[in-house]
Design an enzyme around this catalytic site. Sequence first.
Site, short mmCIF file in Angstrom:
data_model
loop_
_atom_site.label_atom_id
_atom_site.label_comp_id
_atom_site.label_asym_id
_atom_site.label_seq_id
_atom_site.Cartn_x
_atom_site.Cartn_y
_atom_site.Cartn_z
N ASN A 26 0.69 -1.03 0.03
CA ASN A 26 -0.09 -0.07 0.00
C ASN A 26 0.98 1.36 0.00
O ASN A 26 1.34 1.56 1.07
CB ASN A 26 -1.04 -0.03 1.19
N LYS A 28 0.08 4.27 -0.03
CA LYS A 28 -0.37 5.46 0.55
C LYS A 28 -0.22 6.31 -0.54
O LYS A 28 -0.23 6.87 -1.52
CB LYS A 28 -0.03 5.63 1.86
N HIS A 112 -9.61 1.79 4.82
CA HIS A 112 -8.36 1.73 5.33
C HIS A 112 -8.63 2.77 6.51
O HIS A 112 -9.28 3.69 6.56
CB HIS A 112 -7.11 2.39 4.80
N GLU A 114 -6.50 5.10 7.77
CA GLU A 114 -6.54 6.16 7.44
C GLU A 114 -7.66 7.14 6.78
O GLU A 114 -7.99 8.14 7.06
CB GLU A 114 -5.11 6.53 6.76
N GLU A 184 -5.89 -4.76 10.58
CA GLU A 184 -4.86 -3.65 10.74
C GLU A 184 -4.93 -3.08 11.95
O GLU A 184 -5.83 -1.97 12.16
CB GLU A 184 -4.95 -2.69 9.59
N GLY A 190 2.20 2.16 10.95
CA GLY A 190 3.37 3.29 10.56
C GLY A 190 4.02 3.49 11.95
O GLY A 190 4.83 4.56 12.10
N SER A 229 3.09 -2.24 10.16
CA SER A 229 4.65 -2.33 10.49
C SER A 229 5.12 -3.69 9.94
O SER A 229 5.96 -4.25 10.74
CB SER A 229 4.86 -2.19 11.98
P1 PGA Z 1 2.71 0.10 7.78
O1 PGA Z 1 1.30 0.48 6.97
O2 PGA Z 1 3.18 -1.12 6.91
O3 PGA Z 1 3.34 1.45 7.11
O4 PGA Z 1 2.56 -0.04 9.00
C1 PGA Z 1 0.17 -0.59 6.76
C2 PGA Z 1 -1.00 -0.04 6.17
O5 PGA Z 1 -1.39 1.01 6.64
O6 PGA Z 1 -1.67 -0.80 5.52
#
Ligand code: PGA
Length: 268
Positions: A26, A28, A112, A114, A184, A190, A229
């Site tokens: 992803n 983003k 997601h 976010e 998630e 992140g 992560s």
């Molecule tokens: P990350 O993000 O691997 O940077 O923690 C995962 C995601 O949001 O899909």
Amino acid sequence: MTPDTQVAAGAARGTRMARRPLIAGNWKLWGTRTQAAEYCERLPGLLPDDPPADVAVCAPFTALELCVQKLHGAGVAVYAQNMHQEPTGAFTGEVSAEMLTELSVEGVVLGHSERRLYNCETDRALQDKVPRALEAGLQPILCVGESEDERERGETERKLRNQVQEGLERVADDRLESVVVAYEPIWAIGTGKVATPEIAQDAVAFIRALVGDRSREAAERVRILYGGSVKPDNAAEILAQPDVDGALVGGASLDPKGLAEIVAAAGR
Ligand code: PGA
């Protein structure tokens, strides 16, 4: 787990062989066309021969067409990171399922955390988005997960139950297995704070059991990913969990080598 979900979880276990893992990167808010072109030129050569997992990159809208062209024949699918549930209308700034399939985009990330946090994505909208994506022939990845506070207050299962039941509510029982769900935990996204393999396994098994409340067969076949992560050095342990069918990878996927190493880890 309720007694019913426990029975369903037990019935669905031990069938991982039937589910091919999916590793989705992803991006983003990353990926100008220049960056995307370079990435797509490098990735195929870094992937293991005969990859042990399906591979996808979830690119920003502006890079989708280019990624599809560059990755043609490379065994890497291109997914979008969002779509609108309506085919057309007064929804400024939105993109429909048909606009994605016209570009040969194969899937879409939905819900997601976010987007739930910054863009008012709701479970109500997801109830329409998930079946809409399936109807259009897109592979939806429905994201669910609890916040740190919710976990500390012991509300993880309640949160997951709401999000999974609502997100899948308008998907017919016989289409449930076609959805991919990504667990998630928000506290792991992140942050570098990856969930322990046990936490990931328990939550993913719980989600599988929730699907099992609707359909036993779907619970055995539905793919449930972990995200938060995931890195090349922690991927193998998480991906080895019996119910974890792959990963949604953010930060580590921005380096094609990192994504390729995580794909390789799915085979260990
Ligand atoms: P990350 O993000 O691997 O940077 O923690 C995962 C995601 O949001 O899909």
